[in-house]
Every structure is written in C-alpha cells, then in structure tokens.
Design an enzyme around this catalytic site. Structure first.
Site, PDB file in Angstrom:
ATOM      1  N   ASP A 147       0.604  -4.391  -3.897  1.00  0.00           N
ATOM      2  CA  ASP A 147      -0.493  -3.464  -4.158  1.00  0.00           C
ATOM      3  C   ASP A 147      -0.091  -2.042  -3.767  1.00  0.00           C
ATOM      4  O   ASP A 147      -0.772  -1.381  -2.961  1.00  0.00           O
ATOM      5  CB  ASP A 147      -1.755  -3.897  -3.413  1.00  0.00           C
ATOM      6  CG  ASP A 147      -3.024  -3.624  -4.224  1.00  0.00           C
ATOM      7  OD1 ASP A 147      -2.924  -3.480  -5.455  1.00  0.00           O
ATOM      8  OD2 ASP A 147      -4.110  -3.565  -3.629  1.00  0.00           O
ATOM      9  N   HIS A 176      -7.494  -5.043  -1.518  1.00  0.00           N
ATOM     10  CA  HIS A 176      -6.262  -4.387  -1.086  1.00  0.00           C
ATOM     11  C   HIS A 176      -5.732  -4.892   0.251  1.00  0.00           C
ATOM     12  O   HIS A 176      -4.523  -4.958   0.460  1.00  0.00           O
ATOM     13  CB  HIS A 176      -6.533  -2.883  -1.011  1.00  0.00           C
ATOM     14  CG  HIS A 176      -5.344  -2.042  -0.723  1.00  0.00           C
ATOM     15  ND1 HIS A 176      -4.252  -1.968  -1.568  1.00  0.00           N
ATOM     16  CD2 HIS A 176      -5.061  -1.212   0.328  1.00  0.00           C
ATOM     17  CE1 HIS A 176      -3.365  -1.139  -1.068  1.00  0.00           C
ATOM     18  NE2 HIS A 176      -3.823  -0.676   0.085  1.00  0.00           N
ATOM     19  N   SER A 223       0.840  -1.191   0.000  1.00  0.00           N
ATOM     20  CA  SER A 223       0.000   0.000   0.000  1.00  0.00           C
ATOM     21  C   SER A 223       0.882   1.250   0.000  1.00  0.00           C
ATOM     22  O   SER A 223       1.775   1.383  -0.832  1.00  0.00           O
ATOM     23  CB  SER A 223      -0.947  -0.047   1.203  1.00  0.00           C
ATOM     24  OG  SER A 223      -1.913   0.972   1.146  1.00  0.00           O
TER      25      SER A 223
END
Length: 320
Positions: free
Chosen positions: A173, A249, A146
């Site tokens: 991600d 996510h 992230s």
C-alpha cells in the site's frame, strides 16, 4: 522464474473448492521456528539506525528482505507479518526509520538511512543471526509500507547508492504524498505507464479502503493518484498487483499497534489476522518466485485469487 511442480495434497480454498495444499500453504505460518532480534548501537559493527531482525532459528542459508515501515509507525508493529514471512525461509531486516517524529517535506533522510542499512548487511547481519544461520545477500529484496513504500521505490530507482544489488521490490500500500500536486520529494511518480526504470520483479499490494476517509476529520491514508494503483501502473514487467478489497491501510499491523495511530485510517470490518496472513502469503509467494525460482504458489494465486484468506480484487500482472 521457473515453475515448480505443485503438491498433490488437497485443501479447501476460501470459496470451498478443492485446490492443492501447496497453493494455500503460503497463507499459513511456515515450518521454521523464528527469532526476533533487536539490534541497536550496542552491536558490533553498529547499524546506522536500530533494526529489528526476524530470522529462522534452523541452521541454513536464507534470502534476505528489508522492510521499511510507514509514516509515524514502529518496525515492531509488523512483527506478526515479519514472523510469518521468515517462517517460510527468509531473513527479514526492518530498520526503525526517522519518520516517526515529524511530518517532513521530503524523504531524503529515510532513503539515505535505508541505503546505509543495506551497506551494513554484509558485515553486520551475520554477526547477529542465530548460530548456523547465514544470509544469502545475492538474493536481496526491498519492501516498504505506506511512506516506506515511497522510500523503497526511491532507493530502488537510485536516489541513494548501495553496495549491494536488490533483486526484487515490494510495495505494501505505497503512498507518495497527499495528492498528485503534493508528492513527497523525490517526486518519483511521473504519471506515465511503465516509467519506473527498475530492472527487477515488482510486487504491489494495495488496500481497497486506503483511499477512503476514516471520517470528516482525517484525510485518506492512501490518497488517489499517489497510491498503489499509480505505483503499479508505472512499473515495468514483470510486475504483480493485488488489492485486498475489504481492508484498510493499517490493517496489516499487529493488533496491539496503538489505537491513536490506527484510528486515523479507514479500516475493514474483517479479521485483521486474515489480512496479515493474506499480505504475508502473497509476499512469500512472490519472494519464492523472484528469489527462489519457485513459481507455483504465485501462479496459483494469480489463477484463482479465492485461495487467499481475503478477497483480492483486482488481481493483475504483466510479464515481459
């Protein structure tokens, strides 16, 4: 990265086809018992910020990977993922970054902290590892999930200096802001292909649901134009790209991660354990290739993504 000969034992892929066991073993926990070690200000030498270390218990010398967590997350939310990777013969260092408390306009504080953790490793890491376990810091990978992916890429691009040299880079991600016109500082995305200047192999793992809204109240957790697709597009070869099509996510986090955090992101309906095994297995395959010159597992996943426990689509790679 030289190819290694695969084992001949046969196993079943997700599609039911027979494949060599070596091709799927990375998606199962490795043979090594591991230990999770929390290191804080009571250690000597003291780390610049608290770190969670997951390492094999068996004596030996192992490559090292740093994992930087995502925004508003704790490092221990990734413990199942870290244990899986470590059980295949890696020492994982997961700092607790500052980004848990507020939404900042930039990433400079976390980038600087990650660099300081890397500089702590030569003296600090050997002092806290199990007896007989030694870090091979000439084989050091950097990873981030992230916003931690943005931190990792920024550090690899030289936005902070480190004494050690990273040999591989992983984005889980990764997210660089809330949109193309609202990137986090430093603005590392240029929207030009192959513009990243890292001289190392790069792995990007994305999620198929990351750019979808959970509901009308929450924006996407991995918005289009600042997510995995653009990160991969700007990587130079050798680089590898896998998208877990049916997952979201935060689906790689442990099941006991707080619901008030995980509820903000669109999630998949499938087993989160499969997602963790998929992400961890791809990481192991990549690290074996990038740091250990053992390409068999990575090449097998590229050749037949159905060996993974979840659907991977797209799957791409570019080599020099």
């Amino acid at each position: 990265m030289a190819a290694a000969a695969p084992a001949e034992t046969m196993n079943k892929s997700a599609a039911g086809a027979e494949v060599p066991e070596a091709f799927t073993s990375v998606f199962q926990p490795g043979k090594l018992a591991v230990e999770a070690i929390q290191v804080d200000e009571n250690a000597a030498p003291t780390p610049p910020i608290p770190v969670l270390i997951v390492a094999p218990k068996d004596a030996g010398t192992y490559p090292v990977a740093m994992l930087l967590h995502g925004f508003f997350l704790h490092n221990h939310f990734y413990e199942h993922l870290l244990r899986h990777v470590a059980s295949h013969g890696f020492i994982i260092v997961a700092p607790q970054q500052f980004s848990i408390s507020i939404i900042p306009s930039g990433d400079a504080e976390d980038i600087a902290a990650a660099a300081k953790v890397a500089d702590w490793l030569p003296d600090g890491l050997p002092s806290v590892l199990p007896k007989g376990v030694e870090p091979e810091l000439s084989k050091l990978a950097l990873a981030g999930h992230s916003r931690g992916g943005h931190t990792a890429f920024s550090l690899a691009l030289g936005h902070a200096k480190t004494q050690l040299t990273f040999s591989a880079l992983i984005g889980l991600d990764p997210v660089a802001g809330t949109g193309k016109s609202s990137q986090l500082q430093p603005k590392i995305l240029t929207y030009e292909p192959s513009s990243f200047g890292m001289a190392m192999p790069v792995l990007v793992i994305g999620t198929g649901l990351g750019e979808e809204k959970k509901n009308i109240f929450f924006p996407p957790c991995a918005p289009k134009d600042v997510n995995h697709a653009e990160f991969y597009r700007e990587c130079r070869p050798p680089c590898y790209y896998f998208v877990t099509k049916d997952y979201g996510h935060l689906d790689m986090l442990d099941d006991d991660a707080p619901k008030f955090i995980t509820c903000v992101c669109k999630d998949g309906n499938g087993c989160k354990g499969k997602m963790r095994r998929c992400v961890a297995g791809i990481m192991v395959a990549f690290l074996n290739a990038a740091l250990g010159e053992k390409d068999a597992d990575l090449e097998a996943i590229l050749r037949d993504p159905a060996v993974a426990p979840t659907t991977l689509d797209p799957v791409e790679h570019r080599v020099a």
